[in-house]
Design a protein around this motif. Structure first.
Motif, PDB file in Angstrom:
ATOM      1  N   ASP A 168      78.009 146.684  27.554  1.00 23.13           N
ATOM      2  CA  ASP A 168      77.912 146.959  28.990  1.00 23.13           C
ATOM      3  C   ASP A 168      76.482 147.339  29.387  1.00 23.13           C
ATOM      4  O   ASP A 168      75.708 147.796  28.541  1.00 23.13           O
ATOM      5  N   ASP A 169      76.159 147.149  30.660  1.00 20.67           N
ATOM      6  CA  ASP A 169      74.878 147.600  31.225  1.00 20.67           C
ATOM      7  C   ASP A 169      73.682 147.068  30.463  1.00 20.67           C
ATOM      8  O   ASP A 169      72.667 147.757  30.310  1.00 20.67           O
TER       9      ASP A 169
ATOM     10  N   GLU B 115      76.941 141.516  36.556  1.00 20.63           N
ATOM     11  CA  GLU B 115      77.554 142.578  37.356  1.00 20.63           C
ATOM     12  C   GLU B 115      76.844 142.692  38.697  1.00 20.63           C
ATOM     13  O   GLU B 115      75.696 142.279  38.835  1.00 20.63           O
TER      14      GLU B 115
END
Ligand code: C2E
Ligand code: CA
Ligand code: CA
Ligand code: CA
Length: 273
Positions: free
Chosen positions: A174-175, A230
């Motif tokens: 993630d991220d 995202e």
């Protein structure tokens, strides 16, 4: 001036006390909330950018606070991690997500954020296995999202992630792009997905962000790891991430987090320039 300095110091002390009181109050409230289960899980859709169809939903926790209303996780996850409350809270989210996803069409997966604190606790793998069994959800439909901070010099954490993959569960990084040494982590663990942080996607038409975005997507392609963008908020952003080869997209344009997963509008791709 001396007087001022003195008062300034007292003021500073008072402010410190206040901050500490606030923190203590928040901790107490959070403890009660975990006990009373005063949380909701919202679900945000992800789409395949070539078909425009939903591929799954990310579970995002919210605190139902009696006075402050729905509180965003950014305001309490760090404290929940420091106090260890994240372990029970995280277990609740995991259970909710698997139970919920068990009622969805079988091509849809569910993504659950797992904190480093949960990952370091022993028993996570057993818990995930039990929850999958109880909910009847196929392991391949569960995706665990971890940030790279999880992996920092932690062989046990990596072993746990391997065990989760051993169950059939997917593991996403993630991220991506926001930490210190993202590239090293891609060598250390075979992630099933990379999620590019919205800092490189939303509200930035600038050339540098776009070059970084392209480079990450290219890296993912060479490594054979699908990349999700995202923070896709506009048709132009969706067009960009599609053109440069992201597999999937998530963001307010695709759908906002909501307590009951909302279907993705079928004409989404038609709005893309
Ligand atoms: P994250 O995992 O990066 O989740 C995505 C965040 O971006 C969510 O914020 C989501 O509402 C927000 N977002 C999605 N699309 C857009 C967009 O187009 N524009 C903008 N500006 N924002 C968008 P949220 O729900 O407030 O969660 C914040 C963070 O809290 C999450 O970031 C995650 O790190 C953490 N978190 C949330 N739920 C959990 C949980 O159950 N467990 C753990 N450990 N952490 C969680
Ligand atoms: Ca996430
Ligand atoms: Ca993220
Ligand atoms: Ca984040």
């Amino acid at each position: 001036a001396k007087e001022n300095g003195r008062n300034g110091y007292r003021f500073f002390e008072a402010a410190m006390d206040e901050a500490q009181n606030d923190r203590r109050r928040l901790e107490l409230e959070l403890r009660e909330a975990v006990h009373a289960n005063a949380f909701e899980v919202h679900y945000q859709p992800q789409i395949d950018v070539t078909t425009g169809r939903a591929t799954g939903y990310e579970a995002l926790v919210r605190w139902r606070h009696p006075v402050r209303g729905l509180v965003s996780p950014a305001a309490f996850i760090p404290l929940a991690e420091e106090t260890g409350l994240i372990v029970n809270l995280g277990a609740f989210v995991l259970e909710h997500a698997c139970r919920e996803a068990g009622t969805w069409p079988s091509e849809l997966r569910v993504a659950v954020n797992i904190s480093p604190v949960q990952l370091r606790r022993s028993g996570l793998v057993e818990r995930v296995r039990d929850v999958l069994e109880a909910s009847g959800l196929a392991p391949e439909r569960l995706e665990i999202e971890v940030t790279e901070s999880v992996l920092m010099d932690d062989d046990d954490a990596i072993a746990t992630l391997h065990s989760l993959q051993g169950l059939g569960v997917r593991v996403a990084l993630d991220d991506f792009g926001t930490g210190y040494s993202s590239l090293g982590y891609l060598r250390r663990f075979p992630f099933d997905r990379i999620k590019i942080d919205r800092a490189f996607v939303s509200g930035r038409a600038d050339a540098h962000a776009t070059i970084i975005l392209r480079t990450i997507v290219d890296l993912g392609r060479r490594l054979g790891i699908p990349v999700t963008a995202e923070g896709v908020e506009t048709p132009a952003e969706l067009e960009l991430v599609r053109r440069i080869g992201c597999s999937e997209a998530q963001g307010y344009l695709v759908g906002r987090p909501s307590p009951h997963p909302q279907p993705v509008r079928p004409d989404l791709l038609a709005r893309v320039p």
